[in-house]
Design a protein around this motif. Structure first.
Motif, PDB file in Angstrom:
ATOM      1  N   PRO A  54       0.847  -1.199   0.000  1.00 10.99           N
ATOM      2  CA  PRO A  54       0.000   0.000   0.000  1.00 10.99           C
ATOM      3  C   PRO A  54       0.888   1.256   0.000  1.00 10.99           C
ATOM      4  O   PRO A  54       2.026   1.221   0.479  1.00 10.99           O
ATOM      5  N   PRO A  55       0.393   2.360  -0.521  1.00  5.20           N
ATOM      6  CA  PRO A  55       1.195   3.589  -0.591  1.00  5.20           C
ATOM      7  C   PRO A  55       1.718   4.059   0.762  1.00  5.20           C
ATOM      8  O   PRO A  55       2.822   4.571   0.862  1.00  5.20           O
ATOM      9  N   ARG A  56       0.945   3.879   1.818  1.00  2.00           N
ATOM     10  CA  ARG A  56       1.379   4.310   3.147  1.00  2.00           C
ATOM     11  C   ARG A  56       2.618   3.532   3.610  1.00  2.00           C
ATOM     12  O   ARG A  56       3.542   4.101   4.188  1.00  2.00           O
ATOM     13  N   VAL A  57       2.659   2.237   3.359  1.00  2.00           N
ATOM     14  CA  VAL A  57       3.818   1.420   3.729  1.00  2.00           C
ATOM     15  C   VAL A  57       5.034   1.815   2.892  1.00  2.00           C
ATOM     16  O   VAL A  57       6.149   1.907   3.406  1.00  2.00           O
ATOM     17  N   THR A  58       4.831   2.078   1.615  1.00  2.00           N
ATOM     18  CA  THR A  58       5.919   2.507   0.750  1.00  2.00           C
ATOM     19  C   THR A  58       6.498   3.833   1.226  1.00  2.00           C
ATOM     20  O   THR A  58       7.724   3.992   1.318  1.00  2.00           O
ATOM     21  N   LEU A  59       5.642   4.791   1.553  1.00  2.00           N
ATOM     22  CA  LEU A  59       6.101   6.085   2.042  1.00  2.00           C
ATOM     23  C   LEU A  59       6.852   5.940   3.367  1.00  2.00           C
ATOM     24  O   LEU A  59       7.906   6.561   3.568  1.00  2.00           O
ATOM     25  N   ALA A  64      11.869   6.188   6.370  1.00  2.00           N
ATOM     26  CA  ALA A  64      12.750   5.535   7.351  1.00  2.00           C
ATOM     27  C   ALA A  64      14.154   5.324   6.777  1.00  2.00           C
ATOM     28  O   ALA A  64      15.155   5.626   7.458  1.00  2.00           O
ATOM     29  N   THR A  65      14.269   4.831   5.558  1.00  2.00           N
ATOM     30  CA  THR A  65      15.598   4.574   4.998  1.00  2.00           C
ATOM     31  C   THR A  65      16.333   5.874   4.697  1.00  2.00           C
ATOM     32  O   THR A  65      17.519   5.993   5.000  1.00  2.00           O
ATOM     33  N   CYS A  66      15.655   6.840   4.123  1.00  2.00           N
ATOM     34  CA  CYS A  66      16.312   8.123   3.829  1.00  2.00           C
ATOM     35  C   CYS A  66      16.659   8.854   5.126  1.00  2.00           C
ATOM     36  O   CYS A  66      17.731   9.463   5.234  1.00  2.00           O
TER      37      CYS A  66
END
Length: 82
Positions: A54-59, A64-66
């Motif tokens: 889902p878009p929320r998990v992708t965001l 988190a990584t950045c």
């Protein structure tokens, strides 16, 4: 006495006559089902399914990584520059 060089030999002198001969596939043979075509079909079916994040998990993943990357860069610069 003249010896034939390998280059001068004909194809029949080099190839084993008992070896299977290559031939072009006919229309009937080209449409036959093979394990490779079956695997391609299975992979196509598996990757085309709608099992996306889902878009929320992708965001959340991107933030988190950045964020972790820039935090490490900031801390490294702080240590190096004093």
């Amino acid at each position: 006495m003249k010896h034939k060089r390998k280059v001068d030999q004909g194809i029949d002198d080099v190839v084993d006559p008992a070896a299977p001969r290559l031939h072009l596939a006919t229309g009937l043979e080209a449409s036959a089902q093979s394990p490779a075509r079956q695997m391609q079909s299975d992979l196509d079916r598996a990757f085309s399914e709608e099992a996306k994040w889902p878009p929320r998990v992708t965001l959340s993943f991107i933030v988190a990584t950045c964020g972790a990357f820039w935090a490490i860069v900031f801390l490294a610069l702080k240590v190096l520059l004093g």
